[in-house]
Scaffold this motif. Structure first.
Motif, PDB file in Angstrom:
ATOM      1  N   GLY A   9       0.861  -1.178  -0.002  1.00 24.38           N
ATOM      2  CA  GLY A   9       0.004  -0.051  -0.086  1.00 24.38           C
ATOM      3  C   GLY A   9       0.859   1.250  -0.050  1.00 24.38           C
ATOM      4  O   GLY A   9       2.116   1.152   0.094  1.00 24.38           O
ATOM      5  N   ARG A  10       0.243   2.515  -0.086  1.00 19.09           N
ATOM      6  CA  ARG A  10       0.834   3.810  -0.130  1.00 19.09           C
ATOM      7  C   ARG A  10       0.421   4.717   0.773  1.00 19.09           C
ATOM      8  O   ARG A  10       0.072   5.734   0.418  1.00 19.09           O
ATOM      9  CB  ARG A  10       0.768   4.110  -1.646  1.00 19.09           C
ATOM     10  N   ARG A  11       0.252   4.208   2.044  1.00 22.47           N
ATOM     11  CA  ARG A  11      -0.232   5.247   3.029  1.00 22.47           C
ATOM     12  C   ARG A  11       0.984   6.038   3.585  1.00 22.47           C
ATOM     13  O   ARG A  11       1.739   5.795   4.616  1.00 22.47           O
ATOM     14  CB  ARG A  11      -0.939   4.457   4.220  1.00 22.47           C
ATOM     15  N   TYR A  12       1.370   6.932   2.825  1.00 22.44           N
ATOM     16  CA  TYR A  12       2.426   8.022   3.065  1.00 22.44           C
ATOM     17  C   TYR A  12       2.315   8.440   4.475  1.00 22.44           C
ATOM     18  O   TYR A  12       3.216   9.015   5.329  1.00 22.44           O
ATOM     19  CB  TYR A  12       2.494   9.083   2.084  1.00 22.44           C
ATOM     20  N   ASP A  13       1.154   8.944   4.819  1.00 24.71           N
ATOM     21  CA  ASP A  13       0.750   9.707   6.179  1.00 24.71           C
ATOM     22  C   ASP A  13       0.785   8.697   7.421  1.00 24.71           C
ATOM     23  O   ASP A  13       0.870   9.233   8.601  1.00 24.71           O
ATOM     24  CB  ASP A  13      -0.669  10.083   6.089  1.00 24.71           C
ATOM     25  N   THR A  14       0.980   7.470   7.216  1.00 25.08           N
ATOM     26  CA  THR A  14       0.991   6.540   8.405  1.00 25.08           C
ATOM     27  C   THR A  14       2.364   5.749   8.636  1.00 25.08           C
ATOM     28  O   THR A  14       2.657   4.963   9.724  1.00 25.08           O
ATOM     29  CB  THR A  14      -0.431   5.762   8.379  1.00 25.08           C
ATOM     30  N   TRP A  15       2.805   5.534   7.413  1.00 24.89           N
ATOM     31  CA  TRP A  15       3.913   4.542   7.201  1.00 24.89           C
ATOM     32  C   TRP A  15       5.048   4.699   8.007  1.00 24.89           C
ATOM     33  O   TRP A  15       5.500   3.916   8.825  1.00 24.89           O
ATOM     34  CB  TRP A  15       4.765   4.596   5.733  1.00 24.89           C
ATOM     35  N   PHE A  16       5.521   5.881   8.453  1.00 25.26           N
ATOM     36  CA  PHE A  16       6.586   6.033   9.528  1.00 25.26           C
ATOM     37  C   PHE A  16       6.149   7.075  10.730  1.00 25.26           C
ATOM     38  O   PHE A  16       6.973   7.561  11.228  1.00 25.26           O
ATOM     39  CB  PHE A  16       7.759   6.907   8.902  1.00 25.26           C
ATOM     40  N   GLU A  17       4.965   6.849  11.108  1.00 24.57           N
ATOM     41  CA  GLU A  17       4.414   7.916  12.213  1.00 24.57           C
ATOM     42  C   GLU A  17       4.734   7.158  13.357  1.00 24.57           C
ATOM     43  O   GLU A  17       4.827   6.148  13.729  1.00 24.57           O
ATOM     44  CB  GLU A  17       2.813   7.804  11.928  1.00 24.57           C
ATOM     45  N   ALA A  18       4.680   8.115  14.361  1.00 19.48           N
ATOM     46  CA  ALA A  18       4.419   8.269  15.902  1.00 19.48           C
ATOM     47  C   ALA A  18       5.568   7.269  16.577  1.00 19.48           C
ATOM     48  O   ALA A  18       6.717   7.603  16.568  1.00 19.48           O
ATOM     49  CB  ALA A  18       3.171   7.974  16.198  1.00 19.48           C
ATOM     50  N   ILE A  71      -1.097   6.167  14.644  1.00 19.83           N
ATOM     51  CA  ILE A  71      -2.617   5.814  14.922  1.00 19.83           C
ATOM     52  C   ILE A  71      -2.729   4.404  14.819  1.00 19.83           C
ATOM     53  O   ILE A  71      -1.667   3.546  15.075  1.00 19.83           O
ATOM     54  CB  ILE A  71      -3.234   6.444  13.743  1.00 19.83           C
ATOM     55  N   PRO A  72      -3.898   3.917  14.939  1.00 16.63           N
ATOM     56  CA  PRO A  72      -3.926   2.466  15.007  1.00 16.63           C
ATOM     57  C   PRO A  72      -3.068   1.616  13.856  1.00 16.63           C
ATOM     58  O   PRO A  72      -3.090   2.223  12.776  1.00 16.63           O
ATOM     59  CB  PRO A  72      -5.428   2.062  14.783  1.00 16.63           C
ATOM     60  N   ALA A  73      -2.625   0.520  14.293  1.00 20.13           N
ATOM     61  CA  ALA A  73      -1.639  -0.154  13.160  1.00 20.13           C
ATOM     62  C   ALA A  73      -2.361  -0.349  11.904  1.00 20.13           C
ATOM     63  O   ALA A  73      -1.679  -0.375  10.954  1.00 20.13           O
ATOM     64  CB  ALA A  73      -0.939  -1.425  14.038  1.00 20.13           C
ATOM     65  N   PHE A  74      -3.476  -0.760  11.941  1.00 19.31           N
ATOM     66  CA  PHE A  74      -4.158  -1.140  10.630  1.00 19.31           C
ATOM     67  C   PHE A  74      -4.190  -0.147   9.636  1.00 19.31           C
ATOM     68  O   PHE A  74      -4.275  -0.431   8.412  1.00 19.31           O
ATOM     69  CB  PHE A  74      -5.520  -1.662  10.906  1.00 19.31           C
ATOM     70  N   GLU A  75      -4.000   1.043  10.123  1.00 18.14           N
ATOM     71  CA  GLU A  75      -4.092   2.178   9.167  1.00 18.14           C
ATOM     72  C   GLU A  75      -2.680   2.138   8.331  1.00 18.14           C
ATOM     73  O   GLU A  75      -2.877   2.918   7.094  1.00 18.14           O
ATOM     74  CB  GLU A  75      -4.060   3.521   9.583  1.00 18.14           C
TER      75      GLU A  75
END
Length: 362
Positions: free
Chosen positions: A222-231, A272-276
């Protein structure tokens, strides 16, 4: 809730029956299997799997009706047991073409000093799958922070030697590994290179179609740029990597970046939740380049696996079915509950929906 954003108007794949420039197996002789990463997701209830579940229902048995492979995720967190492996083989017996792939225990890819007892433990379940001819590949999945330098290169080489009797595939996520030395090492030990799709940020490894063994392997994250390396990940990664930092203290190693504290993050950052991280549905435009890459890989590899890891709410199942349809130029069986959420699947479904749909069949 419904999501009919998946596109199903993809053109048939180009004819790839000829050898490519590297001179490998003809694609029409290759062995292509496409399927999801894992099967035990709570959010798949009523989406991928029927709800309520029939008596005796098992996820692997159900998925084997639609796919010829599943990548085992649980082996990354703990070794497979003998009885567990035997049961899974029985569960998929209805599909003679079915092959498992499995991740190597993270103690080897996320820890600097696994021991002999760890190796004996991890081999138990893998050996059962191999003896029954159901082990297509063992995946060594390294994190983004595992960058190529003298020490990590030696660590990789030791694992290739240690498990060289298995059909190995290696997944890197940092761009430093896309180098001639890497490919030479993989070829030397007959290990495959895992071609991945991930958010390309900084030195992230970009899409490719490399083949270094008889096994071609693709993983779509997938390409979730907003969650890939967050938090929380980087902070957790630092504590996780302390053992490694102490292990290599005092050594002057060549490196290509300054974030070595992230060498072995456990989850690589999930605010955020891991599934994101895996809540992503590929569009037609995004899948088409991968169709061509898979065709290029098939022209060289003897066996090819394509694994969709964008698993949230069955989106990887949707994309896997789309890829099967386009790469094999055929209609496909579609889980009835899945097409209710993704009605665009009706366009590639071999059978009409059991119940009338509010959406037009495309």
């Amino acid at each position: 809730m419904s999501d009919d954003s998946c596109q199903t108007t993809m053109a048939p794949p180009k004819n790839s029956s000829q050898k490519n420039g590297r001179g490998g197996w003809r694609a029409d002789q290759s062995d292509l299997r496409i399927g999801p990463a894992g099967w035990a997701y709570k959010d798949w209830a009523g989406v991928v799997y029927p709800a309520p579940r029939p008596k005796g229902f098992h996820e692997a048995t159900y998925l084997a009706e639609f796919f010829d492979t599943i990548e085992i995720n649980t082996s990354f967190y703990r070794p497979l047991g003998i009885e567990q492996a035997k049961q899974w083989i029985e569960r998929i017996a209805g599909n003679p073409r079915f092959m498992f792939t499995a991740k190597l225990w993270q103690r080897f890819t996320h820890d600097p000093s696994p021991n002999l007892a760890d190796e004996r433990e991890v081999r138990v379940g893998f050996d059962v799958l191999r003896e029954q001819g159901k082990l297509g590949a063992v995946l060594l999945q390294f994190p983004f922070a595992f960058k190529r330098n003298a020490e990590t290169f030696a660590h990789l080489k030791s694992l290739l030697q240690r498990f060289g009797d298995y059909p190995l595939v290696v997944e890197f996520r940092h761009a430093t590994w896309r180098a001639p030395q890497t490919f030479e090492l993989l070829r030397e030990y007959r290990a495959g290179f895992c071609n991945i799709d991930q958010p390309v940020i900084g030195r992230s490894l970009e899409p490719s179609a490399e083949v270094t063994s008889e096994i071609g392997y693709v993983r779509l994250h997938g390409r979730r740029y907003d969650t890939w390396f967050e938090a929380g990940g980087p902070r957790e990664a630092r504590s996780r990597a302390n053992a490694w930092s102490e292990h290599r203290a005092g050594e002057n190693l060549q490196d290509t970046g300054g974030d070595r504290h992230d060498f072995f993050p456990e989850n690589e950052g999930v605010a955020i939740p891991a599934f994101e991280r895996y809540n992503y549905l590929y569009t037609e435009e995004e899948l088409l380049p991968w169709v061509e890459r898979v065709e290029d890989i098939r022209a060289t590899a003897k066996r090819t696996y394509v694994v969709t890891n964008n698993h949230y709410l069955g989106k990887g199942i949707v994309n896997a079915l789309q890829l099967i349809s386009i790469l094999k130029n055929t209609k496909v069986a579609v889980p009835e509950s899945l097409r209710a959420m993704y009605p665009a699947l009706n366009a590639i479904a071999a059978e009409p929906p059991l119940a009338p749909t509010l959406f037009p069949l495309q």
